[in-house]
Design an enzyme around this catalytic site. Sequence first.
Site, PDB file in Angstrom:
ATOM      1  N   SER A 115       1.050  -0.857  -0.282  1.00  0.00           N
ATOM      2  CA  SER A 115       0.339  -0.125  -0.218  1.00  0.00           C
ATOM      3  C   SER A 115       0.998   1.202   0.263  1.00  0.00           C
ATOM      4  O   SER A 115       2.158   1.394   0.386  1.00  0.00           O
ATOM      5  CB  SER A 115      -0.874  -0.099   1.050  1.00  0.00           C
ATOM      6  N   HIS A 267     -13.991  -2.096  -2.548  1.00  0.00           N
ATOM      7  CA  HIS A 267     -13.045  -1.693  -1.653  1.00  0.00           C
ATOM      8  C   HIS A 267     -13.132  -2.138  -0.333  1.00  0.00           C
ATOM      9  O   HIS A 267     -13.623  -1.655   0.928  1.00  0.00           O
ATOM     10  CB  HIS A 267     -12.940  -0.015  -1.640  1.00  0.00           C
TER      11      HIS A 267
END
Length: 371
Positions: A115, A267
């Site tokens: 990330s 998500h």
Amino acid sequence: MTAARQTLPADLVSLSDHEARARQALDAGVWAYVQGGAADELTLRANHQAWQALSLAPRVLRPLAHGHTRLRLLGRELAHPLIVAPMAHQRLLHPHGEAATAVAASAQGAGFVLSTQSNTPMEDICRLVRDEAERGPLWFQLYWQASADATLQLVRRAEAAGFEALVLSVDAPVSGVRDAERRHPLQFPPDVHAVHLQGMPVPPLPDLLPGQSRLFDQLLLQAPGWDDVAWLRAQTRLPLLLKGVTHPADATQAIALGVDGLILSNHGGRTLDTVPATAQLLPAMARAIHGAVPLIVDGGLRRGTDVLKAIALGASAVMVGRPVLHGLANAGALGVAHVLRLLRDELDVAMALCGCRTLADVGPGVLWPGA
């Protein structure tokens, strides 16, 4: 790391066991951040329930000798179709954070996506695992920054470090309304921060005029658009995947711009509630792109049977998110490796019992007619 000298409790035999144990170990703020979804969490729950609602159609007496789960993805051969999804702030779960997750993924031959909001520098992650011969693909997830120059800085760092692809998240120009997090605000420890964003220049926002919206007239002025995707595609030699595409029209537009892969994702139910479950969206998305680029799906996968169903519906591979964090919280790298191993083993068994020797044998016929 000392994870290899650990042992796991004998009652950890499924991903739901890992989830239950992690819930006991984590404080309310961290649990709300990890496990919570948007608004009423309808999409969050639907993601898991939609995989469960699909039924398998086992076949018998098929030739299964020398079967395997190998596949090719973006020019690489993978041992299996499991990829660890990009997830922020993993040191909230374990002191080794993303380093433990990357090592575990590498040991299990799984792909790993780091990330932008990692607590561990991307260069450290690459040094840990890039030379491991049996590892899966190593990708960097990118959030569009406040300027193109700032975004390009992260791209150049990822290229230099040795990442093999970029994953641009496009479904969260603004955070979702997360009631669980508002009820249990997360208190970040002083040593947990997004290391890639420290010192990143942030252009000033324009002053608001009477009647203007802080969201639409300030924050969203910096949100990316299709022109930015085209610009990014032209800036890097790395394959570019878009994460968070749920509409077939967006998928075809992305392919027209030269995107190399799509990740069908809502998500994890964390941004917009009442979006359909990814299992429900997958067939239409697969039909729309017709194999033009790899199609990866995430959201609610908790069993090897779920992975098999995803491949049957047209996915090239799957991403696994929250269960990895549960394993990380329970036992660091060993816990993550155990979660991935459970999914790998369950996928093997499900394929064998459905009469599929390889992933090439997995198609709509694996699902019970009318399911």
